[in-house]
Design a protein around this motif. Structure first.
Motif, PDB file in Angstrom:
ATOM      1  N   UNK A   1      -6.969   3.236  -6.581  1.00 57.44           N
ATOM      2  CA  UNK A   1      -7.356   3.883  -5.331  1.00 57.44           C
ATOM      3  C   UNK A   1      -8.185   2.910  -4.503  1.00 57.44           C
ATOM      4  N   UNK A   2      -7.733   2.683  -3.271  1.00 58.70           N
ATOM      5  CA  UNK A   2      -8.395   1.716  -2.396  1.00 58.70           C
ATOM      6  C   UNK A   2      -9.149   2.373  -1.256  1.00 58.70           C
ATOM      7  N   UNK A   3      -8.707   3.555  -0.843  1.00 60.30           N
ATOM      8  CA  UNK A   3      -9.334   4.219   0.286  1.00 60.30           C
ATOM      9  C   UNK A   3      -8.905   5.663   0.371  1.00 60.30           C
ATOM     10  N   UNK A   4      -9.577   6.393   1.268  1.00 60.36           N
ATOM     11  CA  UNK A   4      -9.312   7.819   1.413  1.00 60.36           C
ATOM     12  C   UNK A   4      -9.716   8.290   2.800  1.00 60.36           C
ATOM     13  N   UNK A   5      -9.160   9.407   3.197  1.00 61.68           N
ATOM     14  CA  UNK A   5      -9.605  10.122   4.384  1.00 61.68           C
ATOM     15  C   UNK A   5      -9.084  11.551   4.323  1.00 61.68           C
ATOM     16  N   UNK A   6      -9.734  12.418   5.060  1.00 63.83           N
ATOM     17  CA  UNK A   6      -9.281  13.803   5.170  1.00 63.83           C
ATOM     18  C   UNK A   6      -8.835  14.044   6.604  1.00 63.83           C
ATOM     19  N   UNK A   7      -7.670  14.657   6.745  1.00 60.55           N
ATOM     20  CA  UNK A   7      -7.155  15.038   8.062  1.00 60.55           C
ATOM     21  C   UNK A   7      -7.084  16.555   8.137  1.00 60.55           C
ATOM     22  N   UNK A   8      -7.593  17.080   9.242  1.00 67.66           N
ATOM     23  CA  UNK A   8      -7.496  18.503   9.517  1.00 67.66           C
ATOM     24  C   UNK A   8      -6.755  18.660  10.838  1.00 67.66           C
TER      25      UNK A   8
ATOM     26  N   UNK B   1       0.831  -1.196   0.000  1.00 70.12           N
ATOM     27  CA  UNK B   1       0.000   0.000   0.000  1.00 70.12           C
ATOM     28  C   UNK B   1       0.862   1.242   0.000  1.00 70.12           C
ATOM     29  N   UNK B   2       0.415   2.241  -0.725  1.00 66.14           N
ATOM     30  CA  UNK B   2       1.097   3.527  -0.783  1.00 66.14           C
ATOM     31  C   UNK B   2       0.103   4.598  -0.340  1.00 66.14           C
ATOM     32  N   UNK B   3       0.565   5.509   0.509  1.00 61.94           N
ATOM     33  CA  UNK B   3      -0.268   6.601   0.996  1.00 61.94           C
ATOM     34  C   UNK B   3       0.306   7.900   0.449  1.00 61.94           C
ATOM     35  N   UNK B   4      -0.588   8.740  -0.063  1.00 59.70           N
ATOM     36  CA  UNK B   4      -0.142  10.006  -0.642  1.00 59.70           C
ATOM     37  C   UNK B   4      -1.286  11.001  -0.601  1.00 59.70           C
ATOM     38  N   UNK B   5      -0.935  12.259  -0.795  1.00 59.59           N
ATOM     39  CA  UNK B   5      -1.971  13.274  -0.901  1.00 59.59           C
ATOM     40  C   UNK B   5      -2.692  13.097  -2.235  1.00 59.59           C
ATOM     41  N   UNK B   6      -3.988  13.320  -2.204  1.00 63.02           N
ATOM     42  CA  UNK B   6      -4.795  13.190  -3.411  1.00 63.02           C
ATOM     43  C   UNK B   6      -4.385  14.234  -4.441  1.00 63.02           C
ATOM     44  N   UNK B   7      -4.537  13.874  -5.697  1.00 60.43           N
ATOM     45  CA  UNK B   7      -4.270  14.783  -6.820  1.00 60.43           C
ATOM     46  C   UNK B   7      -5.592  15.103  -7.516  1.00 60.43           C
ATOM     47  N   UNK B   8      -5.581  16.152  -8.291  1.00 57.37           N
ATOM     48  CA  UNK B   8      -6.811  16.554  -8.973  1.00 57.37           C
ATOM     49  C   UNK B   8      -7.341  15.453  -9.892  1.00 57.37           C
TER      50      UNK B   8
ATOM     51  N   UNK C   1      -4.813  21.015   6.230  1.00 53.35           N
ATOM     52  CA  UNK C   1      -5.701  19.987   5.693  1.00 53.35           C
ATOM     53  C   UNK C   1      -4.931  19.090   4.747  1.00 53.35           C
ATOM     54  N   UNK C   2      -5.237  17.802   4.826  1.00 49.93           N
ATOM     55  CA  UNK C   2      -4.650  16.835   3.909  1.00 49.93           C
ATOM     56  C   UNK C   2      -5.726  15.845   3.496  1.00 49.93           C
ATOM     57  N   UNK C   3      -5.885  15.671   2.211  1.00 48.29           N
ATOM     58  CA  UNK C   3      -6.768  14.650   1.667  1.00 48.29           C
ATOM     59  C   UNK C   3      -5.856  13.527   1.197  1.00 48.29           C
ATOM     60  N   UNK C   4      -5.952  12.389   1.868  1.00 51.31           N
ATOM     61  CA  UNK C   4      -4.992  11.303   1.684  1.00 51.31           C
ATOM     62  C   UNK C   4      -5.670  10.099   1.052  1.00 51.31           C
ATOM     63  N   UNK C   5      -4.973   9.476   0.131  1.00 48.74           N
ATOM     64  CA  UNK C   5      -5.472   8.257  -0.494  1.00 48.74           C
ATOM     65  C   UNK C   5      -4.525   7.102  -0.205  1.00 48.74           C
ATOM     66  N   UNK C   6      -5.091   5.921  -0.232  1.00 49.65           N
ATOM     67  CA  UNK C   6      -4.333   4.677  -0.170  1.00 49.65           C
ATOM     68  C   UNK C   6      -4.490   4.032  -1.533  1.00 49.65           C
ATOM     69  N   UNK C   7      -3.371   3.617  -2.114  1.00 48.40           N
ATOM     70  CA  UNK C   7      -3.429   2.972  -3.424  1.00 48.40           C
ATOM     71  C   UNK C   7      -2.507   1.766  -3.454  1.00 48.40           C
ATOM     72  N   UNK C   8      -2.799   0.909  -4.400  1.00 50.08           N
ATOM     73  CA  UNK C   8      -1.957  -0.247  -4.670  1.00 50.08           C
ATOM     74  C   UNK C   8      -2.031  -0.518  -6.165  1.00 50.08           C
ATOM     75  N   UNK C   9      -0.887  -0.676  -6.777  1.00 52.03           N
ATOM     76  CA  UNK C   9      -0.812  -0.909  -8.229  1.00 52.03           C
ATOM     77  C   UNK C   9      -1.620   0.119  -9.014  1.00 52.03           C
TER      78      UNK C   9
END
Length: 153
Positions: free
Chosen positions: A65-72, A4-11, A54-62
């Motif tokens: 997009x597998x999941x997301x959350x927003x952190x404030x 799994x890779x976690x990163x900030x969401x892109x447009x 604020x950070x909108x974060x996604x979890x991805x694999x290959x």
């Protein structure tokens, strides 16, 4: 084992994220996926990206997009001027629910909150989501406060 890779969401993730938000019982009553994407989503995404707390974060694999959350990240005067991390908008792709991705998202988010010197990680969950509430309790979250909301529209 899946990596799994976690990163900030892109447009270019935005349409998929809105689809993920809409893909549950409550989301389908309040979200509006589709093309063209509603301008409110675009404005909110830009505001999140432009706010250092604020950070909108996604979890991805290959590349999927597998999941997301927003952190404030919120500064408080209480607790001697501490910071808190608020987690909202948590979703896991419906095809991946039950695979442990939610736990991985929270493991990452809690570590991120520690990196930002937060004292508390907090969240709210709609009372109509008993499975989500049980999931958060398994992670160690406690229903220590009564949350209230005032809808303005």
């Amino acid at each position: 084992m899946e990596e799994y890779r976690f990163r900030e969401a892109r447009s270019d993730d935005l349409a998929s994220l809105v689809e993920m938000l809409a893909d549950d019982e409550l989301g389908k009553t309040r979200e509006s996926p589709g093309t063209p994407l509603k301008v409110g989503y675009i404005r909110a995404f830009e505001a999140i990206q432009n706010d250092q707390n604020n950070e909108l974060v996604v979890c991805e694999s290959d590349g999927q997009l597998l999941g997301m959350l927003q952190m404030t990240f919120i500064p408080y005067l209480t607790y001697i001027g501490s910071w808190r991390a608020l987690i909202e908008g948590v979703r896991v792709a419906s095809s991946k629910r039950g695979d442990g991705i939610g736990a991985k998202l929270f493991e990452w988010a809690i570590q991120r909150a520690k990196e930002k010197d937060c004292l508390i990680v907090q969240l709210t969950s709609d009372k109509k989501r008993p499975d989500a509430i049980r999931f958060y309790e398994k992670l160690g979250f406690k229903a220590s406060h009564e949350g209230m909301k005032l809808w303005l529209n």
